[in-house]
Design an enzyme around this catalytic site. Structure first.
Site, PDB file in Angstrom:
ATOM      1  N   HIS A  60       1.136  -1.061  -0.122  1.00  0.00           N
ATOM      2  CA  HIS A  60      -0.428  -0.114   0.085  1.00  0.00           C
ATOM      3  C   HIS A  60       0.563   1.103   0.001  1.00  0.00           C
ATOM      4  O   HIS A  60       2.220   1.570   0.291  1.00  0.00           O
ATOM      5  CB  HIS A  60      -1.127   0.751   1.258  1.00  0.00           C
ATOM      6  CG  HIS A  60      -2.055  -0.943   1.510  1.00  0.00           C
ATOM      7  ND1 HIS A  60      -2.550  -1.374   2.061  1.00  0.00           N
ATOM      8  CD2 HIS A  60      -2.677  -2.073   0.192  1.00  0.00           C
ATOM      9  CE1 HIS A  60      -3.787  -1.737   1.418  1.00  0.00           C
ATOM     10  NE2 HIS A  60      -2.924  -2.999   0.703  1.00  0.00           N
ATOM     11  N   GLU A  62       1.501   3.629   2.092  1.00  0.00           N
ATOM     12  CA  GLU A  62       1.664   4.429   3.613  1.00  0.00           C
ATOM     13  C   GLU A  62       3.309   3.291   3.218  1.00  0.00           C
ATOM     14  O   GLU A  62       4.140   3.790   3.780  1.00  0.00           O
ATOM     15  CB  GLU A  62       1.522   4.110   4.661  1.00  0.00           C
ATOM     16  CG  GLU A  62       0.342   4.193   4.515  1.00  0.00           C
ATOM     17  CD  GLU A  62      -1.506   4.066   3.718  1.00  0.00           C
ATOM     18  OE1 GLU A  62      -2.305   4.179   4.869  1.00  0.00           O
ATOM     19  OE2 GLU A  62      -1.172   3.416   3.155  1.00  0.00           O
ATOM     20  N   ALA A 166     -20.064   5.853 -29.865  1.00  0.00           N
ATOM     21  CA  ALA A 166     -19.976   7.265 -30.661  1.00  0.00           C
ATOM     22  C   ALA A 166     -21.086   7.611 -31.825  1.00  0.00           C
ATOM     23  O   ALA A 166     -21.825   6.442 -32.208  1.00  0.00           O
ATOM     24  CB  ALA A 166     -18.563   6.625 -32.032  1.00  0.00           C
ATOM     25  N   ARG A 222      -6.294  -4.943 -28.869  1.00  0.00           N
ATOM     26  CA  ARG A 222      -5.760  -5.178 -29.113  1.00  0.00           C
ATOM     27  C   ARG A 222      -5.329  -4.300 -30.142  1.00  0.00           C
ATOM     28  O   ARG A 222      -3.790  -4.080 -30.556  1.00  0.00           O
ATOM     29  CB  ARG A 222      -6.387  -5.531 -30.951  1.00  0.00           C
ATOM     30  CG  ARG A 222      -6.998  -6.854 -30.498  1.00  0.00           C
ATOM     31  CD  ARG A 222      -7.907  -7.080 -31.589  1.00  0.00           C
ATOM     32  NE  ARG A 222      -8.924  -6.494 -32.152  1.00  0.00           N
ATOM     33  CZ  ARG A 222     -10.063  -5.602 -31.281  1.00  0.00           C
ATOM     34  NH1 ARG A 222     -10.395  -6.695 -30.661  1.00  0.00           N
ATOM     35  NH2 ARG A 222     -10.685  -4.957 -32.162  1.00  0.00           N
ATOM     36  N   THR A 303     -29.142  -1.553 -25.221  1.00  0.00           N
ATOM     37  CA  THR A 303     -28.931  -1.729 -23.721  1.00  0.00           C
ATOM     38  C   THR A 303     -27.999  -0.217 -22.502  1.00  0.00           C
ATOM     39  O   THR A 303     -28.543   0.282 -21.898  1.00  0.00           O
ATOM     40  CB  THR A 303     -27.662  -1.960 -23.888  1.00  0.00           C
ATOM     41  OG1 THR A 303     -27.965  -4.471 -24.783  1.00  0.00           O
ATOM     42  CG2 THR A 303     -26.423  -2.767 -22.130  1.00  0.00           C
TER      43      THR A 303
END
Length: 356
Positions: A60, A62, A166, A222, A303
């Protein structure tokens, strides 16, 4: 460091916490489902150590900050600044607050309390009980925003949801008919590469049945170096063949289906949902139970629109193409949002809308 002016204690605290936020951003995506935290150690107005959260399972912030200090003896006279409360429980690593106590750091400034139930103020309490001077709430909102995925997940019990699509200049996502079974790209090559970068950063990408059948997408990175996201798709009646690209061995694939008899394989894991009920909330519940902290809803229109209508989204990332389709499949409709920023991606514009 503070040249001609003598800054107040609060101004100094805000200065160093802002640096913590900068550091935290470097680990945001690799750390998930953990939060990414920034930590700074200051001795006599000089930074002597810095760190941010390592990739999931690693040290972490810290721990990394303390390890970077050349002279550990200075820790006993230093202030530790952290963007998020030090953890108090054993997870992949030991509690950070125990290390802070062991190093006898006398003062700790915390940006915001950790919303995770196993921490949530207990790290602060433990440090105070050990005699450490703890101050909480410096640049609190900014610290929470820097870990928006983590806070959304733990406070709202669902993943951080991004909508992405888009559209053409005249508001269409795709033509009505396509000659080939592959994605139709309105955005340019640079925008496509950016989307693949997002795939390497977020935990999961979700598409609907129609998108899979018409585009046969692979949902992999890709065009960008990085990990593939978890791939999610909806398939109410089991109409998508296992030969489709989304079932390749390149990435983990999950399917949400109404078929209770669907048997998981090495290519796809099935999760049941009742498609006649509130599907969006069921999807969120499934992803929450799977510890998926962020998801991008990539398509299709129906969706995406379901999530909009349910009011379950945090960001919308919309590419506006320089082309005109004149007719086609209409893009989703967003009527309200809290803030908006615009970027130019070569011949495209990218609008990033925030729900709150």
């Amino acid at each position: 460091m503070f040249k001609d002016t003598v800054l107040s204690i609060l101004e100094k605290d805000e200065y160093y916490i802002s640096r913590c936020i900068q550091l935290a951003k470097q680990g945001t995506f690799a750390a998930m489902p953990n939060p990414s935290v920034g930590a700074v150690l200051v001795y006599k107005d000089k930074i002597i150590g810095e760190g941010f959260t390592s990739a999931y399972g690693g040290a972490h912030a810290e721990v990394n900050a303390i390890a970077s200090v050349r002279n550990p003896e200075l820790l006993k006279e230093s202030t530790l600044y952290v963007s998020l409360e030090p953890c108090s429980h054993f997870g992949k690593t030991p509690p950070c607050c125990d290390l802070v106590i062991a190093k006898q750091i006398p003062r700790v400034v915390v940006g915001t309390i950790d919303p995770f139930a196993k921490v949530c103020g207990m790290g602060i309490q433990k440090m105070k009980e050990a005699g450490i001077d703890v101050f909480v709430g410096v640049l609190e909102k900014a610290c929470q925003q820097s870990n928006s995925r983590f806070f959304t997940f733990h406070q709202q019990k669902r993943p951080y949801i991004m909508l992405k699509w888009a559209e053409s200049q005249d508001g269409f996502m795709a033509p009505l008919h396509k000659e080939e079974q592959k994605p139709f790209w309105l955005s340019n090559a640079y925008a496509k590469q950016l989307v693949h970068q997002w795939r390497s950063q977020e935990m999961a990408f979700l598409v609907g049945t129609k998108t899979v059948l018409e585009d046969n997408p692979s949902l992999t990175t890709r065009s960008w170096f990085g990990k593939n996201p978890i791939r999610l798709y909806l398939d109410r009646n089991g109409s998508i063949p296992t030969s489709f690209a989304i079932h390749s061995q390149e990435a983990q694939t999950l399917c949400i289906t109404a078929n209770k008899e669907a048997i998981s394989t090495d290519k796809v894991t099935y999760y049941y949902a009742d498609f006649d009920q509130d599907l969006v909330h069921q999807i969120c519940a499934i992803l929450y139970n799977l510890q998926i902290m962020s998801v991008v809803i990539e398509g299709g229109t129906q969706t995406i629109q379901h999530f909009i209508q349910a009011g379950l989204w945090d960001e919308a990332r919309i590419f506006i193409s320089d082309s005109m389709l004149k007719e086609g499949i209409k893009a989703p409709t967003l009527h309200t949002w809290n803030s908006k920023e615009t970027q130019v991606i070569s011949t495209n514009q990218l609008h990033i809308l925030h729900a709150k």
